[in-house]
Scaffold this active site. Sequence first.
Site: not given
Length: 409
Positions: A310, A56
């Site tokens: 992720s 992110k």
Amino acid sequence: MDSKPLVTLDDVLRAREVLEGLLHRTPVESSDAFAEIAGAPLRLKCEHLQRTGSFKVRGALVRLAGLSPDERRRGVVAASAGNHAQGVAWAARRLGIDAVVHMPADAAIPKVEATRSYGARVVLGGDRVEDAVARAVLEAEAQGRTFIHPFDHVDVVAGQGTVGLEILEQVPDVGTILVPTGGGGLAAGIAAAVPEDVRVVAVQSERASAYGPSLAQGSPTSITTTRTMADGIAVARPGDVPFGVLAARDTRVLTVSEDDLSRAVLSLAERAKQVVEPAGAAGIAAIIAHRGETLDGLVEPGRSVVVVLSGGNVDPIVLRKVFRHGMSAAGRYLHLRCSLSDRPGSLVGLLDAIAQVHADVVTIGHVRTGAGLGVDETAVDVEVVTKGSRHSREVLEHVRAAGFDAVER
């Protein structure tokens, strides 16, 4: 709808220039264990080892770097369950921008504390990320701050797409990339970065899978989500920007269950020595869910599969629960309830029967009153660690053969 992607390779290449020297080029690790399951060479793209513990921060940094001097002066506001919050907070501190982040009231404590440690002011409240987004948008309007969306902006998607550029360089023979997907920013960014002959597969929790219905309808569609351990990808509606990219690529969507997710987290820790949060393990969950099969034609012979891990920001307490859930899903955790005569030696006999088949008792609990129990009976709950489904059946059968009225709970 217009099928022209809203994010291009040029956007991703410019984003890489912004990030140059500021973030990690995360490693790619091979995994024979998961390759055997997938039926193809398999690599793990370790974005959980990125700064702030997830991908992110890439999109957040590109987005904030593109703000005007006036926008930087007025500050930013964001909303997130955790990973986007940390990414925005870290990027804002790096660029000298004041940041406020709204998070759900039950956001994981480590994520909240990490966000604060990067210098952002955290505001907690509401049950869902959507509640936090609504509050953040109101604050942006009232105070003149810029709202930093977690996935629905060209700069954010382009920043996430730098993961795809790294994969192309690190795994030149890549044929398929499995990507954990909520709003779609990471999957869309990677899709914009890689050639058409590389399949990008979006993996969602079956409890929060908005992309399937949206792609079928041809536009972003809101769904009702239910609680999932993969809170990082629990998004009720795809973003317009990422949806445009993924729809143009005719992207395939796979969904995974809670059992798949917990087994993936457990397997990654045991077989790959990687600690990954449930959302970040969604790609491996898809591999596990399709054990013994080709991934519906998505794995191309002679080319590698890359699974993006992720994120790795998981509360240790949650991780313990997920491990336990994963062991149960894998048949390695057995919960028995046995009715015993309430006299000395009965419990010893039960434990001896379990020991005879080499199972490990984890916890024992007594229930002395309840429906179906006589005055001279007690119910005992026993949690046992086994070697797998076959061993669990052996334990249950042996305990019953020893004369105990045992049922699996």
